[in-house]
Design an enzyme around this catalytic site. Structure first.
Site, PDB file in Angstrom:
ATOM      1  CG  ASP A 123      28.430  38.941  46.049  1.00 44.51           C
ATOM      2  OD1 ASP A 123      29.090  39.641  47.013  1.00 44.51           O
ATOM      3  OD2 ASP A 123      28.449  39.264  44.821  1.00 44.51           O
ATOM      4  CB  SER A 124      25.663  42.167  47.016  1.00 43.64           C
ATOM      5  OG  SER A 124      26.749  42.181  45.911  1.00 43.64           O
ATOM      6  CE1 TYR A 166      23.241  42.750  50.040  1.00 41.64           C
ATOM      7  CE2 TYR A 166      25.149  41.566  50.777  1.00 41.64           C
ATOM      8  CZ  TYR A 166      23.801  41.762  50.551  1.00 41.64           C
ATOM      9  OH  TYR A 166      23.168  40.695  50.991  1.00 41.64           O
ATOM     10  N   GLY A 167      27.149  48.001  48.538  1.00 39.41           N
ATOM     11  CA  GLY A 167      28.101  49.033  48.491  1.00 39.41           C
ATOM     12  C   GLY A 167      27.863  50.231  49.402  1.00 39.41           C
ATOM     13  CB  CYS A 219      34.441  44.748  44.983  1.00 40.17           C
ATOM     14  SG  CYS A 219      32.769  44.070  44.506  1.00 40.17           S
ATOM     15  CB  CYS A 266      30.069  39.743  49.567  1.00 39.97           C
ATOM     16  SG  CYS A 266      29.628  41.327  49.511  1.00 39.97           S
ATOM     17  CG  ASN A 267      36.225  42.083  49.093  1.00 37.93           C
ATOM     18  OD1 ASN A 267      37.398  41.845  49.876  1.00 37.93           O
ATOM     19  ND2 ASN A 267      35.623  41.459  48.000  1.00 37.93           N
TER      20      ASN A 267
HETATM   21  N1  DGL Z   1      30.741  41.604  45.545  1.00 44.64           N
HETATM   22  C1  DGL Z   1      30.689  42.560  46.778  1.00 44.64           C
HETATM   23  C2  DGL Z   1      31.922  42.804  47.496  1.00 44.64           C
HETATM   24  O1  DGL Z   1      33.019  41.879  47.338  1.00 44.64           O
HETATM   25  C3  DGL Z   1      29.628  43.792  46.856  1.00 44.64           C
HETATM   26  C4  DGL Z   1      29.279  44.608  45.803  1.00 44.64           C
HETATM   27  C5  DGL Z   1      28.313  45.181  45.886  1.00 44.64           C
HETATM   28  O2  DGL Z   1      27.057  44.759  46.196  1.00 44.64           O
HETATM   29  O3  DGL Z   1      28.154  46.558  46.170  1.00 44.64           O
HETATM   30  O4  DGL Z   1      32.340  43.852  48.092  1.00 44.64           O
END
Ligand code: DGL
Length: 263
Positions: free
Chosen positions: A10-11, A42-43, A184, A73-74
C-alpha cells in the site's frame, strides 16, 4: 501447495487493514508487507507515478519470493493493476475497489456515500464501476484530503481527525445517505470514530474481508495455498522504518521489526 509468502503493499499503513483480514482468514500463509510511506499519499499523485512505484515494489516483493501480490490500495489498483498484470502475466495479482455493488444492494434510502482518495474517485475504473452497478441509486462521492496523513500518524481519534470527518459526513447525512463505502484501505482504522459520528442506521462497507476471500480462491485454484506453519510477517517501509514500527502495535496488533525498503 506452496509455503512461499504472499506480498502485500500500500502507499502506507492502510494495507495493514487488509493484511489483518488475510491473517485472520489464511493464518497458514506467510506475509510480506511494504508500506510506501516515503511517497504517501498516493491519492493526489499521477497515475504514472503510482504505476512506477507499484512496479518497483512488485519487483522487490518478487525478489523476496512472493508467490502472489495483493495491492492493498484502491488508488494503486485503479492506477496500476493493468500494468502489473501485463508485466507479470503468470502471477496471481489481487486488487481492490470501492464496494459499490454491495452498497447499492444494501441501501434503503437509495443514497450511497463513497469516501475515497481523489485518485480513486477520478479514475476510469471507478467511473466504470458506477456505470455497472449504481444505475438505480444515487452515489455521492467525497474525497478526503488530509485523512490518510492523520491515520499514518496513528491519530485515529484525535480532535483534528474527528473534525475532518464530521465536515465530510455531515453533508452526506443531510442528503439521506444510509450506506457509506470506505473506498480507501486506510479508512477501516477510523471505523470506531465514524461509528461515534454516524447514526446507527448508517452502514459502513469496506472490502478487506472480500479481498482476503478472493486471495484464498485464487491461491486454491492454482494450488498455491500454504500448508503452514506461517513465518512471522515481515515489514518494509520506504520512509523511516521507526515511524511504521511505532504504529504497528496499534494498527497490526503486535510489535515487529521494520526494515528500510531498499532503493
Ligand atoms: N490506502 C490507499 C487506498 O486504498 C491510498 C491512500 C493514499 O495514499 O492516498 O486508496
Amino acid at each position: 501447495m506452496s509455503n512461499a509468502p504472499v506480498g502485500v503493499f500500500d502507499s502506507g499503513v492502510g494495507g495493514l487493514s487488509v493484511l489483518g483480514e488475510i491473517r485472520a482468514l489464511l493464518p497458514q500463509e506467510s506475509l510480506l508487507y511494504v508500506a510506501d510511506s516515503g511517497h504517501v499519499p498516493y491519492g493526489d499523485k499521477s497515475a504514472e507515478f503510482i504505476c512506477a512505484r507499484s512496479l518497483a515494489i512488485a519487483e522487490f516483493l518478487l525478489g523476496q519470493g512472493a508467490k502472489a501480490l495483493v495491492l492493498a490500495c484502491n488508488t494503486a489498483t485503479a492506477a496500476a493493476i493493468s500494468e502489473l498484470r501485463s508485466a507479470y502475466p503468470q502471477l496471481p495479482i489481487i486488487g481492490m475497489e470501492p464496494a459499490v455493488k454491495p452498497a447499492a444492494a444494501a441501501t434503503q434510502t437509495g443514497v450511497v456515500g463513497v469516501l475515497a482518495t481523489t485518485g480513486t474517485l477520478k479514475s476510469a475504473k471507478f467511473a466504470a464501476l458506477l456505470d455497472r452497478f449504481a444505475s438505480d441509486v444515487r452515489v455521492i462521492t467525497q474525497p478526503c484530503p488530509g485523512l490518510v496523513e492523520q491515520i499514518e500518524a496513528g491519530a485515529l481519534t484525535a480532535p483534528a481527525t474527528r473534525e475532518l470527518l464530521w465536515g465530510w459526513v455531515q453533508p452526506l447525512l443531510a442528503e439521506g445517505c444510509d450506506t457509506l463505502i470506505l473506498g480507501c484501505t486506510h479508512y477501516p482504522f477510523i471505523k470506531p470514530l465514524l461509528r461515534e459520528l454516524l447514526p446507527a442506521n448508517v452502514s459502513l462497507i469496506d472490502t478487506g474481508a472480500a479481498v482476503a476471500r478472493q486471495l484464498r480462491r485464487v491461491l486454491a485454484e492454482r494450488e498455491l495455498l500454504a500448508s503452514g506453519p506461517a513465518q512471522p510477517a515481515q515489514f518494509w517501509s520506504s520512509a523511516q522504518p521507526q515511524a511504521l514500527q511505532q504504529v504497528l502495535p496499534l494498527l497490526w496488533g503486535a510489535a515487529a521489526e521494520v526494515q528500510a525498503l531498499p532503493g
